[in-house]
Scaffold this motif. Sequence first.
Motif, PDB file in Angstrom:
ATOM      1  N   ASN A 152      -1.059   6.906   3.019  1.00 39.72           N
ATOM      2  CA  ASN A 152      -1.276   6.070   1.850  1.00 39.72           C
ATOM      3  C   ASN A 152      -2.703   5.541   1.834  1.00 39.72           C
ATOM      4  OD1 ASN A 152       1.292   6.113   0.573  1.00 39.72           O
ATOM      5  ND2 ASN A 152       2.095   4.692   2.107  1.00 39.72           N
ATOM      6  N   LYS A 153      -3.381   5.757   0.732  1.00 37.44           N
ATOM      7  CA  LYS A 153      -4.768   5.305   0.631  1.00 37.44           C
ATOM      8  C   LYS A 153      -4.866   3.787   0.586  1.00 37.44           C
ATOM      9  CE  LYS A 153      -6.373   9.488  -1.713  1.00 37.44           C
ATOM     10  NZ  LYS A 153      -7.000  10.058  -2.939  1.00 37.44           N
ATOM     11  N   ASP A 154      -3.811   3.133   0.108  1.00 38.51           N
ATOM     12  CA  ASP A 154      -3.837   1.677  -0.007  1.00 38.51           C
ATOM     13  C   ASP A 154      -3.397   0.973   1.278  1.00 38.51           C
ATOM     14  OD1 ASP A 154      -1.152   2.230   0.007  1.00 38.51           O
ATOM     15  OD2 ASP A 154      -0.762   1.547  -2.036  1.00 38.51           O
ATOM     16  N   GLY A 155      -3.102   1.763   2.312  1.00 40.15           N
ATOM     17  CA  GLY A 155      -2.738   1.177   3.595  1.00 40.15           C
ATOM     18  C   GLY A 155      -1.307   0.695   3.701  1.00 40.15           C
ATOM     19  N   LYS A 156      -0.491   0.927   2.673  1.00 40.50           N
ATOM     20  CA  LYS A 156       0.904   0.495   2.716  1.00 40.50           C
ATOM     21  C   LYS A 156       1.702   1.342   3.704  1.00 40.50           C
ATOM     22  CE  LYS A 156       1.188  -1.475  -1.942  1.00 40.50           C
ATOM     23  NZ  LYS A 156       1.867  -1.420  -3.263  1.00 40.50           N
TER      24      LYS A 156
END
Length: 268
Positions: free
Chosen positions: A206-210
């Motif tokens: 996940n690019k958003d770090g989730k």
Amino acid sequence: MATRYPIEHWSYSSLIAYLRNPLAWYKRYVEKVYDVPSSPAGIVGRTAHKALEHFYSGIEKEGAIDLGLEYLQGVPDFDIDFGKARSRTAQKKKRLLMEREYTQAIHFYLEKPPRHSVLKVEHMGMAKVEGIPIPIKAISDLVVKSKIEPGAVDIVDHKFVASFSGEGKDKPLFVLQALFNYYTVAASLEVPVRRFMVYECKKRKNKDGKKQIRRYSIDFNEYKEEFTFFHKLLREATEDARTRKVFLPNPSDMFEGENSFDIYRLGL
């Protein structure tokens, strides 16, 4: 029974195949012809399941990962749908990509794996459902002690996906699969079954770090109407399969549409 019904039992995958593409279902589950290669994504998912089977059976993380990779490397080329990768070089590159995708996905899962009090791993069960003339069969990834009801069990299923399911716990496919596993575990272990839990693990970071893992939980105490629907669907599908004279293809089936259409066109 064998003379009256074309199959000996229903499984979740066979029922979905019948609803999606009757001719492809007939070929696979009645004639037992398994000549359609699996997608790279499907094989990566099966490989990750193999690793988790070893992990939850007591093998350390790295050992389980290595055994999964060994399984993947043992899959023959003719079992893989390489798509446009026709040359030997292109297919070798595709296999390396599959290995990287598997390794990344299984590391995501095992970085902080869900902890359970595991009773059964890859548990196969058969069950007779009231009013259905043939039994059902299912394999449960894990059967674990329930954390919300003493004396009961929960069923755990793992899926390695490109993206999380938008419909969550109310997704019809999750509910159908859950009910197959509910009946087979309840019949074979003779214990109350409380929940069916699906852990989806994204194969790409996940690019958003989730979080890479999302859990969906189906509490059977809250799904009474779905049991009635399940009985009706099984009963009518069984009767339809028994009386069906012609099995038609579904050319729009994204998995086996082209193959089933060719079989029908050629009169095979």
